[in-house]
Design a protein around this motif. Structure first.
Motif, mmCIF file in Angstrom:
data_model
loop_
_atom_site.group_PDB
_atom_site.id
_atom_site.type_symbol
_atom_site.label_atom_id
_atom_site.label_comp_id
_atom_site.label_asym_id
_atom_site.label_seq_id
_atom_site.Cartn_x
_atom_site.Cartn_y
_atom_site.Cartn_z
ATOM 1 N N TRP A 431 34.275 43.077 35.834
ATOM 2 C CA TRP A 431 35.047 42.842 36.962
ATOM 3 C C TRP A 431 35.985 41.336 36.551
ATOM 4 C CZ3 TRP A 431 35.822 38.167 39.625
ATOM 5 C CH2 TRP A 431 36.544 38.149 40.632
ATOM 6 N N ALA A 432 35.201 40.486 35.945
ATOM 7 C CA ALA A 432 35.796 39.245 35.435
ATOM 8 C C ALA A 432 36.886 39.561 34.208
ATOM 9 C CB ALA A 432 34.788 38.301 34.715
ATOM 10 N N ARG A 433 36.601 40.323 33.375
ATOM 11 C CA ARG A 433 37.308 40.575 32.359
ATOM 12 C C ARG A 433 38.749 41.526 32.734
ATOM 13 N NH1 ARG A 433 32.396 42.090 29.573
ATOM 14 N NH2 ARG A 433 32.585 44.260 30.070
ATOM 15 N N ASP A 434 38.689 42.259 33.833
ATOM 16 C CA ASP A 434 39.887 42.775 34.226
ATOM 17 C C ASP A 434 40.614 41.832 35.214
ATOM 18 O OD1 ASP A 434 39.427 45.427 33.364
ATOM 19 O OD2 ASP A 434 38.521 46.183 35.258
ATOM 20 N N MET A 435 40.001 41.041 35.911
ATOM 21 C CA MET A 435 40.701 39.948 36.578
ATOM 22 C C MET A 435 41.654 39.035 35.474
ATOM 23 S SD MET A 435 40.385 40.701 39.589
ATOM 24 C CE MET A 435 41.191 39.508 40.276
ATOM 25 N N ASP A 436 41.092 38.809 34.139
ATOM 26 C CA ASP A 436 41.425 37.794 33.431
ATOM 27 C C ASP A 436 42.742 38.312 32.835
ATOM 28 O OD1 ASP A 436 39.553 35.985 33.659
ATOM 29 O OD2 ASP A 436 38.370 36.374 31.724
ATOM 30 N N GLU A 437 42.795 39.585 32.723
ATOM 31 C CA GLU A 437 43.784 40.302 32.187
ATOM 32 C C GLU A 437 45.009 41.017 33.235
ATOM 33 O OE1 GLU A 437 44.482 40.754 29.050
ATOM 34 O OE2 GLU A 437 42.681 39.588 28.463
ATOM 35 N N PHE A 438 44.554 40.431 34.536
ATOM 36 C CA PHE A 438 45.632 41.229 35.797
ATOM 37 C C PHE A 438 45.386 42.657 35.861
ATOM 38 C CE2 PHE A 438 48.157 37.731 34.094
ATOM 39 C CZ PHE A 438 47.597 36.447 34.600
ATOM 40 N N ASN A 439 44.415 43.060 35.358
ATOM 41 C CA ASN A 439 44.010 44.513 35.220
ATOM 42 C C ASN A 439 43.502 45.090 36.670
ATOM 43 O OD1 ASN A 439 44.193 47.181 34.420
ATOM 44 N ND2 ASN A 439 41.901 46.882 33.443
ATOM 45 N N TYR A 440 44.083 44.971 37.755
ATOM 46 C CA TYR A 440 43.938 45.384 39.175
ATOM 47 C C TYR A 440 44.896 45.574 39.918
ATOM 48 C CZ TYR A 440 44.698 41.214 41.664
ATOM 49 O OH TYR A 440 45.255 39.981 42.176
ATOM 50 N N GLN A 441 44.859 46.096 41.083
ATOM 51 C CA GLN A 441 45.742 46.210 42.296
ATOM 52 C C GLN A 441 45.033 45.387 43.566
ATOM 53 O OE1 GLN A 441 46.016 50.637 41.819
ATOM 54 N NE2 GLN A 441 48.249 50.440 41.933
ATOM 55 N N MET A 442 43.928 45.614 43.858
ATOM 56 C CA MET A 442 43.391 44.867 44.894
ATOM 57 C C MET A 442 41.893 44.588 44.799
ATOM 58 S SD MET A 442 43.463 45.805 49.000
ATOM 59 C CE MET A 442 45.130 45.542 49.355
ATOM 60 N N THR A 443 41.693 43.466 45.239
ATOM 61 C CA THR A 443 40.065 43.225 45.004
ATOM 62 C C THR A 443 39.507 42.232 46.065
ATOM 63 O OG1 THR A 443 38.118 42.670 43.292
ATOM 64 C CG2 THR A 443 40.172 41.099 43.437
ATOM 65 N N TRP A 444 38.500 41.941 46.232
ATOM 66 C CA TRP A 444 37.788 40.982 46.978
ATOM 67 C C TRP A 444 37.510 39.813 46.441
ATOM 68 C CZ3 TRP A 444 34.244 42.685 51.579
ATOM 69 C CH2 TRP A 444 33.974 41.577 52.509
ATOM 70 N N ALA A 445 38.260 38.555 46.915
ATOM 71 C CA ALA A 445 38.136 37.539 46.231
ATOM 72 C C ALA A 445 37.778 36.238 47.261
ATOM 73 C CB ALA A 445 39.441 36.974 45.553
ATOM 74 N N ALA A 446 36.719 35.547 46.905
ATOM 75 C CA ALA A 446 36.267 34.621 47.435
ATOM 76 C C ALA A 446 36.457 33.075 46.805
ATOM 77 C CB ALA A 446 34.867 34.437 48.205
ATOM 78 N N TRP A 447 37.088 32.226 47.435
ATOM 79 C CA TRP A 447 37.264 30.736 46.774
ATOM 80 C C TRP A 447 36.567 29.560 47.622
ATOM 81 C CZ3 TRP A 447 39.467 31.427 42.067
ATOM 82 C CH2 TRP A 447 40.352 32.444 41.960
ATOM 83 N N GLY A 448 36.184 28.854 46.921
ATOM 84 C CA GLY A 448 35.511 27.507 47.179
ATOM 85 C C GLY A 448 36.797 26.567 47.296
#
Length: 583
Positions: A431-448
């Motif tokens: 998942w992290a690798r895909d996010m690093d490469e913007f390789n996604y359309q929608m995902t659940w993200a939680a931020w501190g």
């Protein structure tokens, strides 16, 4: 930071500029007021650490666990008072800030040592800076705050000077917050391949045993160079912190109930309301508490990749927000335990200064109209929305089965208006690798969140194209960029927060996330065998502050063992802890 630019001494630097010197002459190394006076050293604390990350190197993998682990091994130039949040000595025992707020000179404590006995030097600081800023290194999110500096100048073995290209309230935090790495160990290596082995450290813990994908243990260093500092007494008490990895939180909870994990923070209301019950809870062998402190409030939501079709249209993104029935989910799945987000900076609003953003309602009619305006028309044969021959079908990238029950409700409502969603489940590393490469359309993200709001990394347009950064949605807005630039030179926190509220209200209108929900306390389960501070957790921290403020209590351990053997209850503990009532 306005609070630390007071009570200073003046002197003339070599550059001829009047400067402020820290710490001030009135500063004294005093005990941490949160730490328990009865704290003892020893024992093991067994913890749940989520999924196994792609790297323990926080500079390469910007996740909460790697940040925490890295922070126990590698120190920063400056520390921070846990109550006042003012800077205190870290690796640096003193520092100066030039009158124009652009030059920062740090003197390293000559006692500071790496675990192999070599001194920590200014050359280590310079090498760490250069490594982070090296374009070939995948340290994107950490480049943001350091780009304002020229490469720092080593004045001598223990003195380093940072000069900023521009005034920024964050500069002292950025320079003083670098986690310094040992040049003599890593120089010449490919930094992108330094992931799990850290043989030399300067901090109070070092990595012990690793069972890949299962657990990592970190061990308290008796030879830590700053072990006898008064402000560190009663902090970092466990001889071993054992982090256990589970792909699913439900499996971690089962391990907790069997006593294989000592602390379990609860992020699922069903578990808190329905499953945290039975003999172990009723007999107070397991403590169930809500802790209310001053922990900054982050946000969570379904992030939409605005760089890609179909989420490159704000009308589509707004429609996606109107199609999420948050009230139903909160009522049926979360027992109305949560408040619904209407902001990206929730803790900047109060009763006296309420959030003007309206709560986004579940409204299929509104969503259908927005989609129609965006050119999406239902195919009469399939019922699915189409635009220019393309069907409205997208992938939801997920890493946790706990999301399934929420996505099932969402998918039904999306289907009803003609949208098809496909679940793409991966482990954390993938998942992290895909996010690093913007390789996604929608995902659940939680931020501190931080006490000091800094919107640049997540919301500046220039960060939208930085791989491995925090602007995962690709958000770009000229007005937000203008406000981000303007707030950089403002040292008054309240003025900056007012600008952050302006930024928030602009972001809200652009719908980069389908906003979800949050809770204003830490829900904590733990075995009743530890010593804890009166406040249980720190003023600004979450459950992770327990890892360093709690300690092994032999009497409590014996009482628990006797109670379980005899099937007798232990005295109850307060179900709710309010920091301000206890400190």
């Amino acid at each position: 930071m306005k609070t630390i630019l007071t009570a200073c001494l003046l002197f003339i630097t070599t550059s001829g500029l009047a400067a402020e010197t820290f710490p001030p002459g009135s500063w004294r190394d005093t005990p941490d007021p949160i730490a328990g006076t009865d704290a003892v050293v020893g024992g093991e604390l067994s913890l749940f650490a989520g999924q196994y990350p792609k790297s323990f190197n926080y500079y390469l993998d910007n996740n909460v666990f790697s940040s925490e682990l890295f922070g126990t091994m590698y120190e920063t130039l400056l520390g921070r008072n846990p109550i006042t949040l003012e800077e205190e000595p870290g690796l640096a025992d003193k520092w100066t800030i030039s009158d124009d707020k652009k030059t920062f000179t740090f003197h390293l404590d000559p006692r500071a040592r790496w675990s192999d006995g070599k001194p920590v030097t200014a050359h280590d600081v310079r090498w760490t800076f250069d490594t982070i800023m090296d374009p070939k290194n995948l340290t994107g999110v950490h480049k943001v705050s350091l780009e304002t500096f020229y490469p720092p100048e080593v004045l001598d073995t223990h003195t380093i000077r940072f000069k900023a290209r521009q005034v920024h309230w964050r500069n002292l935090l950025s320079a003083g917050g670098i986690q310094v790495l040992p040049k003599h160990i890593y120089s010449g290596e490919d930094f992108n391949k330094i992931n799990f082995e850290f043989p030399v450290v300067s901090g109070p813990y070092r990595i012990g045993k690793i069972n890949e994908g299962v657990f990592v243990a970190i061990e308290r260093r008796d030879d830590y160079w700053n072990r006898h500092a008064k402000r560190l007494q009663g902090v970092g008490n466990f001889s071993t912190l054992k982090y256990n990895f589970f792909a699913e939180r439900s499996n971690a909870f089962e391990a907790f109930k069997k006593g294989k994990i000592d602390i379990y923070p609860v992020y699922t209301s069903r578990l808190w309301m329905k499953e945290a019950r039975g003999q172990k809870f009723g007999m107070n062998w397991i403590v169930k508490q809500k802790i209310y402190n001053h922990q900054p409030q982050g946000f969570q939501g379904f992030a939409m990749n605005m760089r890609k079709f179909p989420f490159d249209d704000v009308r589509v993104r707004q429609a996606m927000a109107h199609l999420l029935d948050r009230e139903k989910m909160n009522r049926t799945l979360m027992y109305n335990q949560y408040y619904l987000h209407r902001s990206y900076f929730e803790d900047l609003y109060t009763k006296d200064n309420p959030c003007p953003n309206p709560l986004i309602p579940f409204d299929k009619a509104k969503a259908r109209e927005l989609l129609r305006q965006a050119g999406w028309i239902a195919n009469p044969k399939t019922g699915l929305l189409e635009k220019k021959g393309r069907q409205f079908s997208f992938q939801f990238l997920t890493r946790d089965q706990t999301a399934d029950k929420f996505l099932a409700i969402y998918a039904e409502d999306l289907k009803d208006v003609g949208i098809e969603v496909n679940i793409d489940r991966k482990d954390w590393a993938a998942w992290a690798r895909d996010m690093d490469e913007f390789n996604y359309q929608m995902t659940w993200a939680a931020w501190g969140a931080s006490v000091f709001k800094d919107p640049e990394g997540m919301w500046a347009s220039k960060e939208a194209d930085r791989k491995g950064g925090n602007n995962i949605t690709g958000f770009k807005n000229a007005k937000v960029d203008e406000l981000i630039e303007k707030q950089k030179t403002i040292f008054d926190v309240q003025q900056r927060h007012a600008m952050a509220r302006q930024i928030d209200q602009i972001i809200y209108q652009d719908y980069p996330y389908v906003l979800l929900w949050n809770i204003s306390c830490v829900r904590l389960l733990y075995w009743n065998k530890f010593g804890t501070p009166d406040t249980v957790l720190s003023k600004y921290g979450d459950e992770r502050s327990a890892y360093f403020y709690w300690w092994q209590d032999e009497d409590s351990q014996a009482d628990l063992a006797d109670a379980m053997q005899s099937a007798l209850p232990l005295p109850p503990k307060d179900p709710s802890i309010f920091f301000d009532e206890r400190f």
